[in-house]
Design an enzyme around this catalytic site. Structure first.
Site, PDB file in Angstrom:
ATOM      1  CD  GLU A 228      -3.111  -0.477   0.010  1.00  0.00           C
ATOM      2  OE1 GLU A 228      -3.050   0.702  -0.410  1.00  0.00           O
ATOM      3  OE2 GLU A 228      -3.932  -1.303  -0.412  1.00  0.00           O
ATOM      4  CD  GLU A 231      -0.964  -1.103  -4.715  1.00  0.00           C
ATOM      5  OE1 GLU A 231      -0.950  -2.255  -5.172  1.00  0.00           O
ATOM      6  OE2 GLU A 231      -1.969  -0.614  -4.135  1.00  0.00           O
ATOM      7  CD  GLU A 232      -2.584   4.873  -0.258  1.00  0.00           C
ATOM      8  OE1 GLU A 232      -2.187   5.759   0.541  1.00  0.00           O
ATOM      9  OE2 GLU A 232      -3.626   4.216  -0.081  1.00  0.00           O
TER      10      GLU A 232
END
Length: 347
Positions: A228, A231-232
């Site tokens: 996460e 990805e962010e």
């Protein structure tokens, strides 16, 4: 009569068996029974047990038939060779699983389903699971009409279930929880990685928050936290520990929610935010993050801030992942406070 029947081809007999047998007088029943038993089975037809078929055949005739008569035996034998059953595998709890692959109309499906359930009932089976691919959606209504109910659905199939015994079912419920992660990434400058979201409840609020997300199927919590963040924000990081977790209910489509607060150590520092979901991303001094009005009002976030503060001072220990096996050879992560733990249980 016996000689004339013996001259019929097996395929012709298989296709035209029911009418001649119903017209046979009782004295020819033994010949018909012998003929029916000689019909080859290389037509992809799975035979039913004779007792179950005899009841189905006798019950389906328009006039009562003595199940002990030679004519009834002949009809039962004919039906035995004609009716197909669903292929199935046994589950671990006395039930069967059917994975549908063959396209068919509803009438054929119902006929095979009733015959199969009768067969499984005689075997003492309990639950019946039917995995129905999305291509066979035409059979859903027929299955529900026969007493099946929805258990769960995935993008490419629907799982239906049925309980055979005349008792309360013990079918386990579908998955009840969704698992999410909130990720604290803190560098050596006491800065935390924070984002502003383009979607969700924080959209347009100006609130800076930690990266969050949902754990994928088959994904470990520690791996999900690392993913996460990458990805962010484009930041590479390594998992340190679970600081704590929260359980809530009636969250996502009435499902419960497990939310794990994870601590990560950054391995890179240049931010490359995701444009689809993230409005902005930055490294922010921890004290500045904690001073946000939102952080001061939200009870959950206040606890997270306290955990992080205590962790910085060496006064708090979270749960680190230890790769271990339990009842099978498959390896899983156990999250625990390793303070005072020798680790002798791990290999």
């Amino acid at each position: 009569m016996q000689r004339s029947l013996s001259r019929l081809s097996p395929l012709r007999v298989a296709n035209n068996l029911f009418l001649p047998l119903r017209l046979l007088p009782p004295r020819h029943g033994s010949a018909a029974l012998s003929l029916a038993r000689r019909i080859p089975l290389q037509f992809g037809i799975q035979a039913r047990p004779r007792a179950a078929v005899r009841r189905a055949a006798v019950g389906s005739m328009s006039r009562p038939v003595d199940s002990a008569s030679p004519a009834a035996e002949a009809v039962a034998a004919a039906v035995e060779d004609k009716v197909r059953l669903f292929s199935s595998v046994e589950d671990h709890y006395g039930g069967v699983i059917v994975e549908m692959k063959e396209a068919m109309d509803s009438a054929t499906f119902v006929s095979m389903l009733r015959a199969s359930i009768s067969h499984w009932r005689e075997q003492g089976k309990r639950g019946v699971w039917i995995k129905l691919p999305i291509e066979l959606v035409n059979l859903v209504e027929a299955a529900v009409a026969e007493g099946f109910w929805y258990h769960h659905a995935e993008p490419k199939y629907l799982m239906l279930v049925y309980w055979i015994p005349q008792s309360a079912h013990t079918i386990p419920a579908n998955a009840t929880h969704r698992v999410g992660v909130g990720v604290v990434v803190m560098n050596e400058k006491d800065e935390v990685l924070v984002v502003q979201e383009k979607t969700g409840i924080f959209r347009g609020t100006g609130v800076w928050k930690f990266p969050t997300g949902v754990v994928d199927e088959g994904e470990d919590i520690c791996a999900a936290a690392v993913r996460e963040v990458k990805e962010e924000t484009g930041i590479d990081a390594e998992f340190v520990e679970v600081l704590g977790f929260r359980q809530s209910h009636q969250s996502f489509f009435q499902k419960s929610d497990l939310f794990f607060v994870c601590l990560l150590r950054p391995l890179s520092f240049d931010i490359q935010k995701q444009d689809v979901e993230i409005e902005a991303a930055q490294w922010m001094p921890f004290e500045e993050y904690a001073a946000q009005p939102f952080c001061q009002k939200n009870e959950l976030v206040k606890y997270i801030i306290e955990m992080c503060s205590a962790k910085k001072k060496g006064k708090y220990s979270g749960f680190t992942p230890v790769l271990t096996s339990s009842f099978t050879e498959q390896k899983n992560y156990l999250y625990l406070d390793r303070t005072g733990i020798s680790g002798s249980g791990s290999k």
